[in-house]
Design an enzyme around this catalytic site. Structure first.
Site, PDB file in Angstrom:
ATOM      1  N   THR A  61      -0.614  10.124  -4.163  1.00 31.83           N
ATOM      2  CA  THR A  61      -1.031   9.632  -5.490  1.00 31.83           C
ATOM      3  C   THR A  61      -1.387  10.578  -6.064  1.00 31.83           C
ATOM      4  O   THR A  61      -1.571  11.476  -6.687  1.00 31.83           O
ATOM      5  CB  THR A  61      -1.146   8.150  -5.547  1.00 31.83           C
ATOM      6  OG1 THR A  61      -2.256   7.499  -4.687  1.00 31.83           O
ATOM      7  CG2 THR A  61      -1.383   7.346  -7.171  1.00 31.83           C
ATOM      8  N   ARG A  82       4.090  -3.416   1.446  1.00 26.91           N
ATOM      9  CA  ARG A  82       2.322  -3.615   1.204  1.00 26.91           C
ATOM     10  C   ARG A  82       2.313  -2.985  -0.217  1.00 26.91           C
ATOM     11  O   ARG A  82       3.102  -1.727  -0.090  1.00 26.91           O
ATOM     12  CB  ARG A  82       1.442  -2.216   2.510  1.00 26.91           C
ATOM     13  CG  ARG A  82       0.303  -2.094   1.693  1.00 26.91           C
ATOM     14  CD  ARG A  82       0.485  -0.765   0.898  1.00 26.91           C
ATOM     15  NE  ARG A  82      -1.662  -0.383   0.752  1.00 26.91           N
ATOM     16  CZ  ARG A  82      -1.371   0.900   0.080  1.00 26.91           C
ATOM     17  NH1 ARG A  82      -0.370   1.055  -0.503  1.00 26.91           N
ATOM     18  NH2 ARG A  82      -2.801   0.369   0.490  1.00 26.91           N
ATOM     19  N   GLY A 104      -6.427   7.417  -3.630  1.00 23.93           N
ATOM     20  CA  GLY A 104      -7.971   7.008  -3.271  1.00 23.93           C
ATOM     21  C   GLY A 104      -7.053   5.374  -2.463  1.00 23.93           C
ATOM     22  O   GLY A 104      -6.102   5.259  -2.766  1.00 23.93           O
ATOM     23  N   GLY A 144      -6.566   2.292  -2.187  1.00 28.75           N
ATOM     24  CA  GLY A 144      -6.347   0.691  -3.168  1.00 28.75           C
ATOM     25  C   GLY A 144      -6.730  -0.304  -2.461  1.00 28.75           C
ATOM     26  O   GLY A 144      -7.310  -1.090  -4.129  1.00 28.75           O
TER      27      GLY A 144
HETATM   28  N1  GLY Z   1      -4.155   4.285  -4.336  1.00 28.13           N
HETATM   29  C1  GLY Z   1      -2.943   4.820  -3.517  1.00 28.13           C
HETATM   30  C2  GLY Z   1      -2.605   3.542  -2.941  1.00 28.13           C
HETATM   31  O1  GLY Z   1      -3.545   2.973  -2.117  1.00 28.13           O
HETATM   32  O2  GLY Z   1      -1.563   3.294  -2.479  1.00 28.13           O
END
Ligand code: GLY
Length: 378
Positions: free
Chosen positions: A221, A249, A273, A275
């Site tokens: 990310t 998702r 990280g 999510g």
């Molecule tokens: N932080 C990115 C995700 O969990 O998709």
């Protein structure tokens, strides 16, 4: 001379304001005290990939965003121009074009953005076919009354806005990784959905352990936040999400309050990280609220990580020592320009967790503060 501000604004802005005419008593009607916002030194921070990838050009994300901010460009436009470099770079496999596909081999992208001075926001989730979801998130902000469009609706909106829709955002590398993962979890062998999900996670982690999947970008990310010279605070987060995720998702990245939150009078926080852990506490919102109560960026983010730790109780998510077995990092800037990168584990897979920053002193990668020290090695 700057504009006069109300007492409420003065108190809220804290260190960012100064008394410009202290010689004049505040009670003197003929010569009122004039409070002037000090120019804020511009700053841009981002996840570490914000000072790694250049997509063949001369600048990284934080360099590009900082140069544009100091040239007078709108802060959010500047930040998005920065993350576009990362989204378009095929070698960054956790963001945009060439991002890791979902379990069906389709790249689905998430993004959101916020504009502090305009108090506007927009986001897209599970968007297919557009390399730069951050620009579609901004188009949602600019052109609709909504904050989040998802899936086919987000893609139809992007098409209407003139974005090019591609059939497939995979690169040879992202497709090859997905094929390897798929090979390991032949659906013919699954007996029930839980086993299937465990097999998917186990194959992903085994590929990390074997060096076939970059641990940093399996949840890749980029979050990038900035403060302009007038104290304008903006932020953007963009991702391809968890590698080989269940189609549909959506993690924290496009969700306001989780992947990104800001208050133009207080500050901004964004994340990378796991999510799911962030979503459970809406940590970016929590961090900004902690700063509103007077905490600095570092302490506010450490408090959020402590709450994540307290809420992590399932065995499958814990280390043998009972601590969260995943990474989660926050990038935080206060209205004053003070900033911090704060993470659950300081070192994971032997690599120090870093964040990118660009100020008038130039760009650099700095070590994140950590809640738990280094991830225990087996
Ligand atoms: N932080 C990115 C995700 O969990 O998709």
């Amino acid at each position: 001379m700057g504009r006069q501000v109300s007492r409420r604004e003065f108190v809220k802005a804290g260190a960012a304001v100064s008394v410009a005419a202290t010689a004049a008593p505040a009670v003197a009607a003929e010569s009122p005290t004039v409070l002037v916002r000090k120019a804020t030194p511009p700053v841009v921070i981002a996840s570490a990939n914000g000072h790694v990838f250049r997509n063949g050009g001369p600048r990284t994300c934080v360099e590009e965003a900082f140069a544009r901010i100091t040239a007078g460009e709108d802060v959010l436009d500047a930040l998005i121009a920065g993350v576009n470099i990362v989204e378009l770079d095929p070698t960054e496999m956790g963001v945009g074009y060439g991002g890791r596909p979902n379990a069906d081999g389709v790249v689905q992208l998430d993004s959101c953005c916020m504009h502090g001075p305009r108090k506007r926001a927009g986001g897209v989730a599970a968007l297919e076919g557009v390399r730069t979801p951050s620009l579609v998130a901004k188009a949602v902000m600019e052109n609709t009354d909504h904050h989040l469009l998802v899936g086919g609706g987000a893609q139809a909106f992007a098409r209407q806005m003139g974005f090019e829709i591609e059939d497939d955002l995979n690169t040879d590398s992202s497709r090859a990784e997905w094929l390897e993962w798929k090979r390991r979890i032949d659906p013919g062998h699954w007996l029930d959905p839980e086993k299937r999900s465990r097999a998917g996670a186990a194959a992903r982690e085994a590929m990390v352990a074997e060096g076939r999947l970059d641990p940093e970008s399996r949840l890749g990310t980029i979050n990038c936040d900035g403060v302009g010279p007038g104290g304008e605070i903006c932020g953007v987060t963009t991702t391809s999400g968890l590698a080989f995720k269940i189609p549909g998702r959506v993690g924290d990245s496009p969700i306001l309050g989780a992947g990104l939150w800001l208050d133009g009078d207080v500050g901004v926080a964004g994340s990378t990280g796991r999510g799911e852990a962030n979503l459970f506490n809406l940590c970016s919102y929590l961090i900004v609220e902690q700063m509103r109560q007077g905490r600095g960026p570092r302490d506010a983010a450490l408090e959020a990580l402590r709450r994540v730790k307290e809420d992590t109780v399932e065995q499958r998510l814990l280390t043998p020592g009972g601590e969260p077995a995943f990474g989660l990092t926050f990038y935080v800037i206060a209205r004053s320009g003070e900033y911090a990168g704060v993470t659950m584990w300081g070192k994971e897979n032997g690599r120090e967790k870093q964040f990118a920053v660009c100020t008038e002193n130039g760009p650099e990668l700095l070590a994140c503060e950590s809640l738990l020290g280094d991830f225990p090695t087996a």
